[in-house]
Scaffold this motif. Structure first.
Motif, mmCIF file in Angstrom:
data_model
loop_
_atom_site.group_PDB
_atom_site.id
_atom_site.type_symbol
_atom_site.label_atom_id
_atom_site.label_comp_id
_atom_site.label_asym_id
_atom_site.label_seq_id
_atom_site.Cartn_x
_atom_site.Cartn_y
_atom_site.Cartn_z
ATOM 1 N N PRO A 1 0.820 -1.222 0.000
ATOM 2 C CA PRO A 1 0.000 0.000 0.000
ATOM 3 C C PRO A 1 0.847 1.261 0.000
ATOM 4 O O PRO A 1 1.873 1.340 0.679
ATOM 5 C CB PRO A 1 -0.806 -0.116 1.302
ATOM 6 N N SER A 2 0.420 2.238 -0.785
ATOM 7 C CA SER A 2 1.097 3.537 -0.809
ATOM 8 C C SER A 2 0.190 4.647 -0.308
ATOM 9 O O SER A 2 0.654 5.745 -0.004
ATOM 10 C CB SER A 2 1.585 3.861 -2.221
ATOM 11 N N SER A 3 -1.109 4.374 -0.237
ATOM 12 C CA SER A 3 -2.042 5.320 0.369
ATOM 13 C C SER A 3 -3.209 4.517 0.927
ATOM 14 O O SER A 3 -3.645 3.540 0.317
ATOM 15 C CB SER A 3 -2.518 6.370 -0.626
ATOM 16 N N ASP A 4 -3.683 4.933 2.080
ATOM 17 C CA ASP A 4 -4.750 4.199 2.747
ATOM 18 C C ASP A 4 -5.604 5.203 3.518
ATOM 19 O O ASP A 4 -5.202 5.682 4.573
ATOM 20 C CB ASP A 4 -4.163 3.159 3.702
ATOM 21 N N GLY A 5 -6.735 5.559 2.953
ATOM 22 C CA GLY A 5 -7.591 6.544 3.589
ATOM 23 C C GLY A 5 -7.341 7.966 3.121
ATOM 24 O O GLY A 5 -8.126 8.873 3.421
ATOM 25 N N GLU A 6 -6.238 8.185 2.388
ATOM 26 C CA GLU A 6 -5.962 9.515 1.855
ATOM 27 C C GLU A 6 -6.924 9.835 0.708
ATOM 28 O O GLU A 6 -7.258 8.970 -0.093
ATOM 29 C CB GLU A 6 -4.540 9.599 1.310
ATOM 30 N N VAL A 7 -7.307 11.083 0.627
ATOM 31 C CA VAL A 7 -8.152 11.516 -0.481
ATOM 32 C C VAL A 7 -7.277 11.745 -1.709
ATOM 33 O O VAL A 7 -6.302 12.495 -1.660
ATOM 34 C CB VAL A 7 -8.916 12.808 -0.128
ATOM 35 N N ASP A 8 -7.601 11.058 -2.787
ATOM 36 C CA ASP A 8 -6.893 11.263 -4.044
ATOM 37 C C ASP A 8 -7.262 12.648 -4.564
ATOM 38 O O ASP A 8 -8.445 12.968 -4.723
ATOM 39 C CB ASP A 8 -7.287 10.178 -5.048
ATOM 40 N N GLN A 9 -6.257 13.464 -4.864
ATOM 41 C CA GLN A 9 -6.497 14.863 -5.205
ATOM 42 C C GLN A 9 -7.056 15.066 -6.607
ATOM 43 O O GLN A 9 -7.497 16.172 -6.931
ATOM 44 C CB GLN A 9 -5.209 15.673 -5.028
ATOM 45 N N PHE A 10 -7.074 14.038 -7.409
ATOM 46 C CA PHE A 10 -7.710 14.143 -8.720
ATOM 47 C C PHE A 10 -9.123 13.568 -8.679
ATOM 48 O O PHE A 10 -10.076 14.180 -9.166
ATOM 49 C CB PHE A 10 -6.895 13.423 -9.795
ATOM 50 N N ILE A 11 -9.277 12.402 -8.064
ATOM 51 C CA ILE A 11 -10.578 11.748 -7.990
ATOM 52 C C ILE A 11 -11.476 12.416 -6.955
ATOM 53 O O ILE A 11 -12.694 12.351 -7.041
ATOM 54 C CB ILE A 11 -10.384 10.246 -7.672
ATOM 55 N N LYS A 12 -10.840 13.058 -5.964
ATOM 56 C CA LYS A 12 -11.561 13.713 -4.861
ATOM 57 C C LYS A 12 -12.314 12.697 -3.999
ATOM 58 O O LYS A 12 -13.420 12.948 -3.514
ATOM 59 C CB LYS A 12 -12.540 14.778 -5.376
ATOM 60 N N ALA A 13 -11.717 11.541 -3.811
ATOM 61 C CA ALA A 13 -12.262 10.502 -2.944
ATOM 62 C C ALA A 13 -11.093 9.669 -2.434
ATOM 63 O O ALA A 13 -10.028 9.610 -3.077
ATOM 64 C CB ALA A 13 -13.235 9.610 -3.712
ATOM 65 N N PRO A 14 -11.242 9.038 -1.275
ATOM 66 C CA PRO A 14 -10.156 8.180 -0.793
ATOM 67 C C PRO A 14 -10.010 6.939 -1.670
ATOM 68 O O PRO A 14 -11.002 6.403 -2.176
ATOM 69 C CB PRO A 14 -10.591 7.806 0.633
ATOM 70 N N VAL A 15 -8.768 6.518 -1.867
ATOM 71 C CA VAL A 15 -8.471 5.316 -2.638
ATOM 72 C C VAL A 15 -7.298 4.596 -1.971
ATOM 73 O O VAL A 15 -6.320 5.246 -1.601
ATOM 74 C CB VAL A 15 -8.062 5.628 -4.101
ATOM 75 N N ARG A 16 -7.406 3.298 -1.816
ATOM 76 C CA ARG A 16 -6.255 2.510 -1.366
ATOM 77 C C ARG A 16 -5.440 2.145 -2.604
ATOM 78 O O ARG A 16 -5.775 1.235 -3.358
ATOM 79 C CB ARG A 16 -6.695 1.226 -0.652
ATOM 80 N N TRP A 17 -4.353 2.883 -2.836
ATOM 81 C CA TRP A 17 -3.451 2.584 -3.945
ATOM 82 C C TRP A 17 -2.280 1.756 -3.439
ATOM 83 O O TRP A 17 -1.858 1.895 -2.288
ATOM 84 C CB TRP A 17 -2.876 3.861 -4.556
ATOM 85 N N SER A 18 -1.728 0.940 -4.317
ATOM 86 C CA SER A 18 -0.437 0.303 -4.039
ATOM 87 C C SER A 18 0.553 0.872 -5.035
ATOM 88 O O SER A 18 0.446 2.029 -5.431
ATOM 89 C CB SER A 18 -0.546 -1.218 -4.141
#
Length: 289
Positions: free
Chosen positions: A239-256
């Motif tokens: 995981p590289s983000s967990d609960g963070e709001v994606d600044q383009f999608i404007k919603a949280p995404v769990r990215w790896s």
């Protein structure tokens, strides 16, 4: 597929090519589902020692290091943390980005000339088109091969994927499934459908996607052949983000570092498309969510 066994292989509906019924062999455009294919090509380069994930992209592609992007690392690209989701802004920026897709060189120039919207590394910001172009250009700069050639050599041929491609081959136009929805006017356009854009124009079948992910489930092995190291797959899933709001999608995404991750409970998190009951070990990518 489940544990290597095919449990369902059906297609329902019409291709909209002369009202013919769709079959499991017809090729669907799967949009962002192609991103992990491209990302794993980059991870494979790292596994072979041809690229270091924590080095700047500009080490391998000097022209990328302009306008505040000189410190952006390969890892940040894979994590959607370049701070530069696209070159332009607003709907005009989206359209300019989209209509550049059929021209690889033009798309690459746009990426080179882009200025980050946010400080690189500071927050996730989904690179909806540029992700695949950056991965593909890195592959080309390092190996001298186009990303389709590299993917075919290292994944498609060993796995027997004969209907998976970054862009629909010209000879396969009669095998396409016509799409509907807001983007139909764009992605039914032949130049777009045949364009090589790993982030958006990948064509494949459900069976071949299942075969690819079965290889990943098996730790990078397909039969007796090893295509990826198990450690490489684990690194790509980290995981590289967990609960963070994606600044383009404007919603949280769990990215790896290649995938979208499941195991989310919030209806706001885009990872819900991995399945509301998915575990936190679930990985993949949405196609047109």
């Amino acid at each position: 597929a489940a544990l290597g066994r095919v449990v369902l292989d059906r297609a329902v509906g019409f291709t909209n090519r002369d009202h013919s019924r769709v079959t499991p062999r017809d090729r669907f455009v799967v949009y962002s589902l192609g991103k992990p294919f491209a990302a794993l090509c980059v991870h494979l380069l790292a596994e072979r020692g041809l690229l270091a994930l924590d080095k700047p992209v500009s080490v391998y592609w000097p022209e990328y290091g302009q306008h505040g992007k000189q410190g952006v690392t390969v890892r940040q690209v894979l994590q959607h943390r370049t701070g530069s989701p696209m070159a332009g802004r607003g709907m005009l920026g989206v359209l300019a980005e989209a209509f550049a897709i059929p021209n690889w060189a033009k798309s690459i120039r746009r990426i080179e000339e882009a200025t980050p919207w946010f400080a690189p590394g500071s927050a996730p910001a989904y690179q909806f088109f540029s992700y695949g172009f950056i991965c593909g250009e890195l592959v080309c700069r390092i190996t001298g091969k186009k990303i389709q050639e590299f993917f075919d050599e290292n994944f498609a041929r060993p796995l027997g994927l004969t209907r998976t491609s970054f862009g629909l081959p010209r000879s396969a136009w009669g095998e396409r499934v016509v799409i509907h929805g807001k983007a139909a006017f764009l992605f039914n356009w032949r130049r777009m459908r045949e364009a090589v854009c790993p982030s958006a124009t990948t064509s494949t079948t459900a069976r071949e996607v299942a075969v690819f992910y079965e290889m990943l489930r098996c730790g990078g092995c397909a039969g007796s052949a090893r295509l990826l190291g198990e450690g490489t797959i684990l690194a790509a899933r980290e995981p590289s983000s967990d609960g963070e709001v994606d600044q383009f999608i404007k919603a949280p995404v769990r990215w790896s570092q290649a995938f979208m991750l499941g195991g989310v409970s919030s209806d706001e998190d885009l990872g819900r498309i991995m399945g509301r009951k998915s575990s936190r070990e679930t990985f993949g990518c949405g196609g047109s969510s």
